[in-house]
Design an enzyme around this catalytic site. Sequence first.
Site, PDB file in Angstrom:
ATOM      1  N   GLU A  97       0.850  -1.200   0.000  1.00 13.09           N
ATOM      2  CA  GLU A  97       0.000   0.000   0.000  1.00 13.09           C
ATOM      3  C   GLU A  97       0.883   1.246   0.000  1.00 13.09           C
ATOM      4  O   GLU A  97       2.033   1.198   0.472  1.00 13.09           O
ATOM      5  CB  GLU A  97      -0.912  -0.061   1.242  1.00 13.09           C
ATOM      6  CG  GLU A  97      -1.783   1.126   1.515  1.00 13.09           C
ATOM      7  CD  GLU A  97      -2.800   1.474   0.431  1.00 13.09           C
ATOM      8  OE1 GLU A  97      -2.422   1.504  -0.744  1.00 13.09           O
ATOM      9  OE2 GLU A  97      -3.950   1.773   0.789  1.00 13.09           O
ATOM     10  N   ASP A  98       0.349   2.342  -0.507  1.00 10.91           N
ATOM     11  CA  ASP A  98       1.133   3.584  -0.541  1.00 10.91           C
ATOM     12  C   ASP A  98       1.284   4.211   0.837  1.00 10.91           C
ATOM     13  O   ASP A  98       2.384   4.545   1.256  1.00 10.91           O
ATOM     14  CB  ASP A  98       0.545   4.587  -1.555  1.00 10.91           C
ATOM     15  CG  ASP A  98      -0.939   4.878  -1.351  1.00 10.91           C
ATOM     16  OD1 ASP A  98      -1.560   4.289  -0.447  1.00 10.91           O
ATOM     17  OD2 ASP A  98      -1.482   5.696  -2.119  1.00 10.91           O
ATOM     18  N   ASP A 101      -3.066   5.891   6.686  1.00 11.82           N
ATOM     19  CA  ASP A 101      -3.460   7.178   7.263  1.00 11.82           C
ATOM     20  C   ASP A 101      -4.368   6.897   8.464  1.00 11.82           C
ATOM     21  O   ASP A 101      -3.868   6.591   9.543  1.00 11.82           O
ATOM     22  CB  ASP A 101      -4.154   7.965   6.135  1.00 11.82           C
ATOM     23  CG  ASP A 101      -4.520   9.381   6.513  1.00 11.82           C
ATOM     24  OD1 ASP A 101      -3.787   9.997   7.295  1.00 11.82           O
ATOM     25  OD2 ASP A 101      -5.544   9.883   6.010  1.00 11.82           O
ATOM     26  N   PHE A 150       0.040  16.320   3.900  1.00 11.68           N
ATOM     27  CA  PHE A 150      -0.523  15.684   2.712  1.00 11.68           C
ATOM     28  C   PHE A 150       0.577  15.476   1.678  1.00 11.68           C
ATOM     29  O   PHE A 150       1.227  16.410   1.224  1.00 11.68           O
ATOM     30  CB  PHE A 150      -1.705  16.454   2.126  1.00 11.68           C
ATOM     31  CG  PHE A 150      -2.553  15.536   1.298  1.00 11.68           C
ATOM     32  CD1 PHE A 150      -3.486  14.703   1.901  1.00 11.68           C
ATOM     33  CD2 PHE A 150      -2.376  15.460  -0.078  1.00 11.68           C
ATOM     34  CE1 PHE A 150      -4.233  13.806   1.146  1.00 11.68           C
ATOM     35  CE2 PHE A 150      -3.120  14.566  -0.845  1.00 11.68           C
ATOM     36  CZ  PHE A 150      -4.061  13.752  -0.224  1.00 11.68           C
ATOM     37  N   ARG A 163       1.115  11.755  -9.327  1.00 14.45           N
ATOM     38  CA  ARG A 163       1.524  10.367  -9.069  1.00 14.45           C
ATOM     39  C   ARG A 163       2.863  10.054  -9.730  1.00 14.45           C
ATOM     40  O   ARG A 163       3.594   9.177  -9.300  1.00 14.45           O
ATOM     41  CB  ARG A 163       0.486   9.389  -9.647  1.00 14.45           C
ATOM     42  CG  ARG A 163      -0.851   9.400  -8.945  1.00 14.45           C
ATOM     43  CD  ARG A 163      -1.672   8.191  -9.412  1.00 14.45           C
ATOM     44  NE  ARG A 163      -3.092   8.329  -9.101  1.00 14.45           N
ATOM     45  CZ  ARG A 163      -3.655   8.014  -7.940  1.00 14.45           C
ATOM     46  NH1 ARG A 163      -2.921   7.555  -6.954  1.00 14.45           N
ATOM     47  NH2 ARG A 163      -4.955   8.151  -7.748  1.00 14.45           N
TER      48      ARG A 163
END
Length: 176
Positions: A97-98, A101, A150, A163
Amino acid sequence: MADKITTMYTEEEVNRRIAELGAQITKEYEGRSITMVCILKGAAAFACELAKRIEVPVEMEYMRCSSYGNETESSGVVKIDLDLDRPIRDKNILVVEDIIDTGRTMHYLIDVLKNRGPAEVKLCALLDKPDRRVTDVNIDYTGFVIPDKFIVGYGLDYAQKYRNLPYIGVVEPGTD
Ligand code: IMP
Ligand code: MG
């Protein structure tokens, strides 16, 4: 005014860290093989780079899920938009996963995968934002632990942009 992006980790720093993770994973999976489940779209760049640094056999699979919520926070109601096209029974699953959060997306998804009878499910995340966590998630391999900012680049987007940046940056949205 355009969005402002400040580098947090350069391309070299990210790639070096991914190589370290690859070496660690190679060691820990010695004599076994991995079924990597890349979570689209955000983890695509990371998963490719990581897979290249792993020296045990790796199968690459893809899933995409969305979570209802506002632009910057997931709600925990997760929908699978693209599912795996093969069973995972008895496989060693490594979810890639990136970023973790609130933790809601992975908490849900790992449960779904565990219910399909794999040998094990482990989680590797490029980034971990622990300050924002609302649901417990065990991350087995973490690239970088970061503050509550962010992030864009290396697969991560802001409104589908950035991206393709080869580095990891913090975005301050502009006014255009
Ligand atoms: P969670 O369910 O709150 O852990 O949501 C994680 C998902 O939210 C990630 O897969 C990203 O798609 C998105 N996300 C969370 N923080 C960021 C960020 O800083 N930049 C880009 N996407 C993010
Ligand atoms: Mg995502």
